[in-house]
Motif scaffolding. Sequence first.
Motif, short mmCIF file in Angstrom:
data_model
loop_
_atom_site.label_atom_id
_atom_site.label_comp_id
_atom_site.label_asym_id
_atom_site.label_seq_id
_atom_site.Cartn_x
_atom_site.Cartn_y
_atom_site.Cartn_z
N CYS A 167 1.07 -1.44 0.03
CA CYS A 167 0.00 -0.02 -0.04
C CYS A 167 0.67 0.87 0.26
O CYS A 167 1.62 1.35 0.77
CB CYS A 167 -0.70 0.44 1.59
N CYS B 97 0.07 2.90 3.85
CA CYS B 97 0.38 2.65 5.18
C CYS B 97 2.07 1.14 5.38
O CYS B 97 2.17 1.19 6.27
CB CYS B 97 -0.15 1.91 5.62
N CYS C 89 -6.65 -1.16 0.19
CA CYS C 89 -6.21 -1.48 2.01
C CYS C 89 -6.95 -2.39 2.34
O CYS C 89 -7.53 -0.97 2.73
CB CYS C 89 -4.86 -0.67 1.32
N CYS D 133 -5.26 0.43 6.18
CA CYS D 133 -5.71 1.30 6.52
C CYS D 133 -6.79 2.21 5.81
O CYS D 133 -7.89 2.81 5.08
CB CYS D 133 -4.83 2.11 5.69
ZN LIG Z 1 -3.23 0.85 3.45
#
Ligand SMILES: [Zn+2]
Length: 61
Positions: free
Chosen positions: A10, A13, A30, A33
């Motif tokens: 991602c 994050c 994702c 997050c």
């Molecule tokens: Zn993420």
Amino acid sequence: MSERAAPFYCPYCGDEDLRPNETGHGAWECAACNRAFQLKFLGLLTRGVRRDPNSDGGEEI
Ligand SMILES: [Zn+2]
């Protein structure tokens, strides 16, 4: 299937728990997050493929 670019992490994050978003077209979400994002191919770089300057000489830019 191989034409599709898949992210490994991602971009927000850094988590690896990515899954394709239902909107498709390079969209991923994702699970860590809870963000959805889209990958987009912008085109090839104008500099092109790197050449060996000593091969086949002649042209200089
Ligand atoms: Zn993420």
